[in-house]
Design a protein around this motif. Structure first.
Motif, mmCIF file in Angstrom:
data_model
loop_
_atom_site.group_PDB
_atom_site.id
_atom_site.type_symbol
_atom_site.label_atom_id
_atom_site.label_comp_id
_atom_site.label_asym_id
_atom_site.label_seq_id
_atom_site.Cartn_x
_atom_site.Cartn_y
_atom_site.Cartn_z
ATOM 1 N N SER A 37 35.226 32.137 66.519
ATOM 2 C CA SER A 37 33.968 32.718 66.054
ATOM 3 C C SER A 37 32.786 31.877 66.518
ATOM 4 O O SER A 37 31.807 32.390 67.075
ATOM 5 N N ASP A 38 32.862 30.593 66.287
ATOM 6 C CA ASP A 38 31.789 29.682 66.677
ATOM 7 C C ASP A 38 31.544 29.704 68.190
ATOM 8 O O ASP A 38 30.417 29.845 68.654
ATOM 9 N N ASN A 39 32.635 29.551 68.947
ATOM 10 C CA ASN A 39 32.504 29.448 70.398
ATOM 11 C C ASN A 39 31.937 30.710 71.029
ATOM 12 O O ASN A 39 31.092 30.647 71.926
ATOM 13 N N THR A 40 32.402 31.854 70.568
ATOM 14 C CA THR A 40 31.969 33.116 71.160
ATOM 15 C C THR A 40 30.484 33.343 70.926
ATOM 16 O O THR A 40 29.734 33.666 71.858
ATOM 17 N N PHE A 41 30.052 33.169 69.694
ATOM 18 C CA PHE A 41 28.651 33.455 69.419
ATOM 19 C C PHE A 41 27.723 32.414 70.023
ATOM 20 O O PHE A 41 26.605 32.724 70.446
#
Length: 225
Positions: A37-41
């Motif tokens: 979640s963190d990396n994608t956004f």
């Protein structure tokens, strides 16, 4: 129906605006979902000027940041349902080799279809937030359900359960999502079964490939399902 699932999936895998480190812990299903979640956004946020200029770049982000943590091969075979069993039961070598080749093509096309659809959904992300239920012990299990809740002011909360499975190497990847009690895979399988019976797997693969090649855009509930 399928579009609603993907909207929810995109929100969960892109909910956090904090700076992200690239490492993803595949040995812990709960940490994996949060870190992806963190990396994608973070990638989407940092590349907004490029995305605004060319939305097709979202395909690259989805392919590099999200898809490595989606078990699309397993999901594709689940969507095909008993068609896979029929292929396994084929005794003629040439016929079986042809059927296996068709399965492999479907898996590849299914991945491209997911990439294109996720990319379109990410064009619609605004300021939704996600609440994660506490992590649970998972030692000895090969399937874990990661419970989340999408929260948006002025709208009812949406309960989302992610099914994450452990592979032979001990790595965890998501393969299904249950939104308000409805499984993404079950819904897509029901949608495809009639087409598979009437038109065959090659037709379904051609159909998904055509959809995956459409320009990146959000097509809404009445568009690409």
């Amino acid at each position: 129906m399928f579009k609603k699932f993907l909207i929810c999936l995109a929100v969960v895998f892109a909910f956090n605006t904090q700076a992200a480190e690239p490492a993803v812990d595949l040995k812990d299903p709960y940490k994996m979902v949060r870190k992806v979640s963190d990396n994608t956004f973070a990638r989407i946020t940092n590349n907004q000027p490029l995305i605004e200029k060319d939305k097709e770049y979202l395909r690259t982000i989805v392919e590099e940041e999200l898809m490595p943590y989606i078990d699309y091969k397993y999901a594709a075979l689940r969507v095909l349902g008993n068609h896979v069993s029929k292929v396994r039961a084929i005794e003629d070598k040439e016929e079986k080799a042809k059927a296996i080749k068709e399965l492999q093509r479907f898996i590849d096309v299914f991945q491209k279809y997911l990439i294109a659809t996720y990319a379109g959904v990410f064009t619609q992300y605004t300021n939704q937030s996600v609440e994660f239920a506490p992590a649970q012990p998972f030692k000895g299990q090969d399937v874990v359900v990661v419970k989340t809740k999408i929260v948006e002011p002025g709208k009812p909360d949406i309960k989302i359960d992610f099914k994450v499975r452990e592979d032979r190497d001990g790595n965890w990847r998501a393969y299904d999502m249950i939104a308000e009690g409805i499984s993404l895979l079950d819904a897509k399988q029901s949608e495809m079964q009639g087409i598979l019976r009437q038109q065959g797997i090659e037709y379904v693969s051609d159909l998904l490939e055509q959809k995956s090649q459409l320009p990146v855009q959000f097509r809404g509930e009445g568009g690409d399902e």
